[in-house]
Design a protein around this motif. Structure first.
Motif, PDB file in Angstrom:
ATOM      1  N   ARG A  20     -17.568  28.291  25.382  1.00 43.63           N
ATOM      2  CA  ARG A  20     -17.289  29.326  26.385  1.00 43.63           C
ATOM      3  C   ARG A  20     -16.133  28.791  27.204  1.00 43.63           C
ATOM      4  NH1 ARG A  20     -19.271  30.662  31.724  1.00 43.63           N
ATOM      5  NH2 ARG A  20     -19.164  32.915  32.030  1.00 43.63           N
ATOM      6  N   LEU A  21     -14.954  29.383  27.009  1.00 40.74           N
ATOM      7  CA  LEU A  21     -13.732  28.896  27.645  1.00 40.74           C
ATOM      8  C   LEU A  21     -13.079  30.017  28.438  1.00 40.74           C
ATOM      9  CD1 LEU A  21     -12.272  26.944  24.597  1.00 40.74           C
ATOM     10  CD2 LEU A  21     -13.656  26.052  26.477  1.00 40.74           C
ATOM     11  N   VAL A  22     -13.365  30.057  29.723  1.00 36.04           N
ATOM     12  CA  VAL A  22     -12.792  31.059  30.602  1.00 36.04           C
ATOM     13  C   VAL A  22     -11.797  30.333  31.508  1.00 36.04           C
ATOM     14  CG1 VAL A  22     -13.274  32.792  32.363  1.00 36.04           C
ATOM     15  CG2 VAL A  22     -14.923  32.385  30.518  1.00 36.04           C
ATOM     16  N   ARG A  23     -10.540  30.720  31.429  1.00 38.90           N
ATOM     17  CA  ARG A  23      -9.462  30.096  32.214  1.00 38.90           C
ATOM     18  C   ARG A  23      -9.451  28.582  32.025  1.00 38.90           C
ATOM     19  NH1 ARG A  23     -11.334  34.203  35.814  1.00 38.90           N
ATOM     20  NH2 ARG A  23     -12.785  32.720  36.688  1.00 38.90           N
ATOM     21  N   VAL A  24      -9.338  28.163  30.780  1.00 38.94           N
ATOM     22  CA  VAL A  24      -9.334  26.739  30.435  1.00 38.94           C
ATOM     23  C   VAL A  24      -7.984  26.403  29.806  1.00 38.94           C
ATOM     24  CG1 VAL A  24     -10.406  25.006  28.940  1.00 38.94           C
ATOM     25  CG2 VAL A  24     -11.819  26.669  30.121  1.00 38.94           C
ATOM     26  N   SER A  25      -7.438  25.244  30.160  1.00 38.25           N
ATOM     27  CA  SER A  25      -6.150  24.834  29.604  1.00 38.25           C
ATOM     28  C   SER A  25      -6.294  24.507  28.115  1.00 38.25           C
ATOM     29  CB  SER A  25      -5.623  23.600  30.345  1.00 38.25           C
ATOM     30  OG  SER A  25      -6.430  22.473  30.031  1.00 38.25           O
ATOM     31  N   GLN A  26      -5.168  24.528  27.424  1.00 33.21           N
ATOM     32  CA  GLN A  26      -5.172  24.181  25.998  1.00 33.21           C
ATOM     33  C   GLN A  26      -5.630  22.743  25.796  1.00 33.21           C
ATOM     34  OE1 GLN A  26      -4.551  26.390  23.414  1.00 33.21           O
ATOM     35  NE2 GLN A  26      -5.363  24.720  22.179  1.00 33.21           N
ATOM     36  N   ALA A  27      -5.253  21.850  26.710  1.00 35.58           N
ATOM     37  CA  ALA A  27      -5.669  20.448  26.599  1.00 35.58           C
ATOM     38  C   ALA A  27      -7.194  20.319  26.689  1.00 35.58           C
ATOM     39  CB  ALA A  27      -5.005  19.614  27.690  1.00 35.58           C
ATOM     40  N   ARG A  28      -7.804  21.069  27.601  1.00 36.43           N
ATOM     41  CA  ARG A  28      -9.269  21.046  27.748  1.00 36.43           C
ATOM     42  C   ARG A  28      -9.931  21.614  26.501  1.00 36.43           C
ATOM     43  NH1 ARG A  28     -13.797  18.765  29.235  1.00 36.43           N
ATOM     44  NH2 ARG A  28     -15.363  20.207  29.989  1.00 36.43           N
ATOM     45  N   ASP A  53     -15.847  32.053  23.153  1.00 32.21           N
ATOM     46  CA  ASP A  53     -16.083  33.184  24.044  1.00 32.21           C
ATOM     47  C   ASP A  53     -15.167  33.006  25.254  1.00 32.21           C
ATOM     48  OD1 ASP A  53     -17.172  35.414  25.212  1.00 32.21           O
ATOM     49  OD2 ASP A  53     -19.232  34.668  25.198  1.00 32.21           O
ATOM     50  N   ARG A  54     -14.220  33.913  25.450  1.00 30.56           N
ATOM     51  CA  ARG A  54     -13.247  33.791  26.541  1.00 30.56           C
ATOM     52  C   ARG A  54     -13.443  34.827  27.647  1.00 30.56           C
ATOM     53  NH1 ARG A  54      -9.437  30.226  25.194  1.00 30.56           N
ATOM     54  NH2 ARG A  54      -9.180  29.728  22.999  1.00 30.56           N
ATOM     55  N   ASP A  55     -14.400  35.715  27.490  1.00 32.73           N
ATOM     56  CA  ASP A  55     -14.604  36.802  28.442  1.00 32.73           C
ATOM     57  C   ASP A  55     -15.761  36.464  29.381  1.00 32.73           C
ATOM     58  OD1 ASP A  55     -14.792  39.167  29.830  1.00 32.73           O
ATOM     59  OD2 ASP A  55     -15.216  40.404  28.072  1.00 32.73           O
ATOM     60  N   ALA A  56     -15.441  36.215  30.648  1.00 37.14           N
ATOM     61  CA  ALA A  56     -16.462  35.847  31.630  1.00 37.14           C
ATOM     62  C   ALA A  56     -17.437  36.984  31.888  1.00 37.14           C
ATOM     63  CB  ALA A  56     -15.807  35.427  32.941  1.00 37.14           C
ATOM     64  N   SER A  57     -16.987  38.227  31.692  1.00 34.28           N
ATOM     65  CA  SER A  57     -17.853  39.363  31.987  1.00 34.28           C
ATOM     66  C   SER A  57     -18.674  39.817  30.783  1.00 34.28           C
ATOM     67  CB  SER A  57     -17.013  40.539  32.502  1.00 34.28           C
ATOM     68  OG  SER A  57     -16.122  40.972  31.489  1.00 34.28           O
ATOM     69  N   ALA A  58     -18.485  39.172  29.648  1.00 31.94           N
ATOM     70  CA  ALA A  58     -19.227  39.560  28.434  1.00 31.94           C
ATOM     71  C   ALA A  58     -20.709  39.246  28.600  1.00 31.94           C
ATOM     72  CB  ALA A  58     -18.675  38.833  27.219  1.00 31.94           C
ATOM     73  N   GLY A  59     -21.529  40.141  28.132  1.00 36.30           N
ATOM     74  CA  GLY A  59     -22.973  39.923  28.176  1.00 36.30           C
ATOM     75  C   GLY A  59     -23.401  39.009  27.032  1.00 36.30           C
ATOM     76  N   HIS A  87     -22.211  26.214  27.854  1.00 42.15           N
ATOM     77  CA  HIS A  87     -21.268  26.902  26.970  1.00 42.15           C
ATOM     78  C   HIS A  87     -21.880  28.155  26.342  1.00 42.15           C
ATOM     79  CE1 HIS A  87     -17.524  24.630  26.921  1.00 42.15           C
ATOM     80  NE2 HIS A  87     -18.287  23.662  27.378  1.00 42.15           N
ATOM     81  N   LEU A  88     -23.180  28.304  26.455  1.00 42.47           N
ATOM     82  CA  LEU A  88     -23.794  29.548  25.986  1.00 42.47           C
ATOM     83  C   LEU A  88     -23.726  30.629  27.057  1.00 42.47           C
ATOM     84  CD1 LEU A  88     -26.932  28.347  23.986  1.00 42.47           C
ATOM     85  CD2 LEU A  88     -24.681  29.017  23.137  1.00 42.47           C
ATOM     86  N   GLY A  89     -23.279  30.267  28.254  1.00 41.21           N
ATOM     87  CA  GLY A  89     -23.123  31.233  29.331  1.00 41.21           C
ATOM     88  C   GLY A  89     -23.956  30.866  30.540  1.00 41.21           C
ATOM     89  N   PRO A  90     -23.988  31.759  31.555  1.00 39.72           N
ATOM     90  CA  PRO A  90     -24.854  31.535  32.713  1.00 39.72           C
ATOM     91  C   PRO A  90     -26.310  31.392  32.256  1.00 39.72           C
ATOM     92  CG  PRO A  90     -23.347  33.362  33.095  1.00 39.72           C
ATOM     93  CD  PRO A  90     -23.217  32.991  31.655  1.00 39.72           C
ATOM     94  N   LYS A  91     -27.153  30.825  33.090  1.00 42.82           N
ATOM     95  CA  LYS A  91     -28.520  30.456  32.694  1.00 42.82           C
ATOM     96  C   LYS A  91     -29.295  31.562  31.974  1.00 42.82           C
ATOM     97  CE  LYS A  91     -29.227  26.746  35.959  1.00 42.82           C
ATOM     98  NZ  LYS A  91     -30.024  26.206  37.044  1.00 42.82           N
ATOM     99  N   ALA A  92     -29.293  32.760  32.517  1.00 40.18           N
ATOM    100  CA  ALA A  92     -30.068  33.847  31.896  1.00 40.18           C
ATOM    101  C   ALA A  92     -29.506  34.209  30.518  1.00 40.18           C
ATOM    102  CB  ALA A  92     -30.087  35.075  32.797  1.00 40.18           C
ATOM    103  N   ILE A  93     -28.190  34.288  30.424  1.00 31.92           N
ATOM    104  CA  ILE A  93     -27.570  34.615  29.137  1.00 31.92           C
ATOM    105  C   ILE A  93     -27.761  33.467  28.159  1.00 31.92           C
ATOM    106  CG2 ILE A  93     -25.335  34.989  28.002  1.00 31.92           C
ATOM    107  CD1 ILE A  93     -24.528  36.675  30.430  1.00 31.92           C
ATOM    108  N   ALA A  94     -27.615  32.230  28.628  1.00 32.82           N
ATOM    109  CA  ALA A  94     -27.801  31.064  27.760  1.00 32.82           C
ATOM    110  C   ALA A  94     -29.209  31.014  27.197  1.00 32.82           C
ATOM    111  CB  ALA A  94     -27.487  29.779  28.522  1.00 32.82           C
ATOM    112  N   ALA A  95     -30.196  31.322  28.034  1.00 34.13           N
ATOM    113  CA  ALA A  95     -31.584  31.322  27.564  1.00 34.13           C
ATOM    114  C   ALA A  95     -31.798  32.380  26.490  1.00 34.13           C
ATOM    115  CB  ALA A  95     -32.528  31.557  28.740  1.00 34.13           C
ATOM    116  N   GLU A  96     -31.237  33.580  26.725  1.00 34.40           N
ATOM    117  CA  GLU A  96     -31.379  34.655  25.731  1.00 34.40           C
ATOM    118  C   GLU A  96     -30.676  34.282  24.432  1.00 34.40           C
ATOM    119  OE1 GLU A  96     -30.703  39.468  25.315  1.00 34.40           O
ATOM    120  OE2 GLU A  96     -30.380  38.491  27.247  1.00 34.40           O
ATOM    121  N   ARG A  97     -29.479  33.727  24.539  1.00 32.49           N
ATOM    122  CA  ARG A  97     -28.750  33.324  23.336  1.00 32.49           C
ATOM    123  C   ARG A  97     -29.491  32.217  22.587  1.00 32.49           C
ATOM    124  NH1 ARG A  97     -22.380  33.441  25.276  1.00 32.49           N
ATOM    125  NH2 ARG A  97     -22.125  35.699  25.008  1.00 32.49           N
ATOM    126  N   GLY A  98     -30.076  31.310  23.329  1.00 27.10           N
ATOM    127  CA  GLY A  98     -30.872  30.251  22.691  1.00 27.10           C
ATOM    128  C   GLY A  98     -32.031  30.827  21.893  1.00 27.10           C
TER     129      GLY A  98
END
Length: 142
Positions: A20-28, A53-59, A87-98
């Motif tokens: 999950r890369l939102v506003r991350v430099s190429q080096a990062r 995943d580059r979209d911070a607003s994506a569900g 990297h799976l997203g915020p806690k609630a989304i990460a739990a669902e993705r897990g």
């Protein structure tokens, strides 16, 4: 008589990375991909691709994660590797993705294990108590 497994060529377990890369430099981004690659190399895993995943607003069902779920359904895919649970997203989304990753029969591997620290107060002041949390699926010796 067959030879021992150690004497037969065995291919690594197939895994796919997820970042999950939102506003991350190429080096990062390069450093994170390198960490996944090194983890896979040291644990004899075959990193077959990395979904980003580059979209911070994506569900939970973002395009990148949906693509990941499709490849996890392929035969001989062992699981998903991510640098950390975040990297799976915020806690609630990460739990669902897990849960979705587990539902398709795959494993979730984390390069860094989650930190779990609980604080309590004693007579001498705050004491940091560590409780065992989720650990890496594969230890460094495996």
């Amino acid at each position: 008589m067959e030879t021992l497994t150690e004497h037969r060529p065995v291919s690594g377990l197939v895994v796919y990375g997820f970042l999950r890369l939102v506003r991350v430099s190429q080096a990062r981004q390069d450093a994170l991909v390198a960490s996944l690659t090194e983890y896979c190399r040291s644990h004899e895993l075959q990193l077959s691709g990395v979904f980003t995943d580059r979209d911070a607003s994506a569900g939970p069902a973002s395009a990148a994660f949906t693509g990941l779920l499709y490849v996890l359904a392929l035969p001989d895919v062992y699981g998903v590797i991510a640098p950390a649970m975040s990297h799976l997203g915020p806690k609630a989304i990460a739990a669902e993705r897990g849960r979705w990753i587990e539902a398709v029969g795959s494993r979730l591997l984390l390069v860094r294990k989650p930190r779990t620290a609980h604080h309590s107060i004693s007579r001498s002041g705050p004491v940091r108590r560590r409780h065992p949390g989720t650990t890496r699926v594969l230890d460094a010796e495996s």
